[in-house]
Enzyme design. Sequence first.
Site, PDB file in Angstrom:
ATOM      1  N   HIS A  10      60.749  35.455   1.354  1.00 34.43           N
ATOM      2  CA  HIS A  10      61.291  35.870   0.054  1.00 34.43           C
ATOM      3  C   HIS A  10      62.306  37.002   0.221  1.00 34.43           C
ATOM      4  O   HIS A  10      61.945  38.097   0.640  1.00 34.43           O
ATOM      5  CB  HIS A  10      60.115  36.342  -0.812  1.00 34.43           C
ATOM      6  CG  HIS A  10      60.471  36.738  -2.193  1.00 34.43           C
ATOM      7  ND1 HIS A  10      60.198  37.992  -2.691  1.00 34.43           N
ATOM      8  CD2 HIS A  10      61.068  36.047  -3.198  1.00 34.43           C
ATOM      9  CE1 HIS A  10      60.602  38.055  -3.943  1.00 34.43           C
ATOM     10  NE2 HIS A  10      61.131  36.893  -4.282  1.00 34.43           N
ATOM     11  N   HIS A  52      69.422  40.370  -5.440  1.00 36.41           N
ATOM     12  CA  HIS A  52      68.431  39.986  -6.452  1.00 36.41           C
ATOM     13  C   HIS A  52      68.818  40.434  -7.855  1.00 36.41           C
ATOM     14  O   HIS A  52      68.787  39.655  -8.804  1.00 36.41           O
ATOM     15  CB  HIS A  52      67.046  40.550  -6.117  1.00 36.41           C
ATOM     16  CG  HIS A  52      66.042  40.229  -7.178  1.00 36.41           C
ATOM     17  ND1 HIS A  52      65.802  41.043  -8.267  1.00 36.41           N
ATOM     18  CD2 HIS A  52      65.255  39.127  -7.365  1.00 36.41           C
ATOM     19  CE1 HIS A  52      64.917  40.474  -9.053  1.00 36.41           C
ATOM     20  NE2 HIS A  52      64.560  39.310  -8.524  1.00 36.41           N
TER      21      HIS A  52
HETATM   22  O1  G3P Z   1      62.332  32.212  -6.222  1.00 39.10           O
HETATM   23  C1  G3P Z   1      61.111  32.875  -6.260  1.00 39.10           C
HETATM   24  C2  G3P Z   1      61.238  34.293  -6.755  1.00 39.10           C
HETATM   25  O2  G3P Z   1      62.226  34.951  -6.011  1.00 39.10           O
HETATM   26  C3  G3P Z   1      61.573  34.370  -8.211  1.00 39.10           C
HETATM   27  O3  G3P Z   1      61.571  35.656  -8.702  1.00 39.10           O
HETATM   28  O4  G3P Z   1      62.553  37.793  -9.341  1.00 39.10           O
HETATM   29  O5  G3P Z   1      61.797  37.474  -7.005  1.00 39.10           O
HETATM   30  O6  G3P Z   1      63.831  36.323  -7.819  1.00 39.10           O
HETATM   31  P1  G3P Z   1      62.480  36.847  -8.183  1.00 39.10           P
HETATM   32 MG    MG Z   2      64.382  35.064  -6.092  1.00 40.58          MG
END
Ligand code: G3P
Ligand code: MG
Length: 244
Positions: A10, A52
Amino acid sequence: MASKSLNIAHRGFSGKYPENTMIAFKKAVEVGCDGIETDVQLTKDKVPVICHDETIDRTSDGSGFISQYTYKELLNMNFGVKFGNEFKNTKIPTLDELLAYVKETGIYLNLELKNSIVLYEGLEEMVIKKIYDYDLSNNVIMSSFNHYSMVKCKYIDAKIKTGLLYEAGLYKPEKYAEYVGCDALHPHFLSVIHKPIVEGIKSKDFLINTYTVNDEKYMKILIDLGIDGIITNYPDKLKSLLLS
Ligand code: G3P
Ligand code: MG
C-alpha cells in the site's frame, strides 16, 4: 491456509519508507511483494503524478494543491522530509516513472485514481493511454472511490481492469458489482471479513482486493478466507505469513 493471496504494498512499503515514492516501491519489491497499490493525481500542466492526498502538505515540505503546481515546480519539494535527512532528495514520482519500473520488474499494479475531491478532467483517458504505451494492461488494475470514473474507464476501454473501492457494509456487493460492471471489489477489509460475503462475491467471479491490512491477525483471517489481494503497509510481515 486455504489459498495464496497477492501481497500488495500500500503506497509501496509505506510502513517503513516515505509513502508513494520510488524508494518505497523498490523496498516493497525487495521484501517480496507481488504488487503495489498507489494513488494518481494530476498536476496543473496535466502530468499524472503519484501522491495520496490532493495537497502536498502532509507528505512534503511544500503546501497547497497538486492541481495548482506544474510538475517542474513540484520537483522542488522534498517528499522524504518526514523520514529525515537520508530521504531529503526524494521527489514526487510521475506515473511514467512508476510504469517503467513495473515494466522492468513485472509486478502487479493497482492504480487508484484520486478523483473524488478534485475531478481531474481527462484523467481516465490519460492513465489508460499510458498503461497501453507501456504494454501493461495485463499487470494493471485501476480503482477509485468514484465509481462513475470506473464506469468511464470501461466505456473508454472494456478490456481495462477496474475495481470499486468502498468502505461500507454493502448488502450483496456482487449485485452492485454486476450492476456497475467491473472486475474486482476493493473493500475495506472489515466489510468482507465474513465468509458468506466472500462466497457471494466469488460466486459471481469478481476478484476481492482488500485494504488496508496491517495487523497480522487480520492478514491470517483474510488469507484463510481466500481473499485475492491483501493491500498492506507491511509487505514484509505479509510475506512471512504467506510463506508460513
Ligand atoms: O486502494 C486502497 C486504499 O489505498 C484506499 O484508500 O485512502 O489509502 O487511498 P486510501
Ligand atoms: Mg490508495
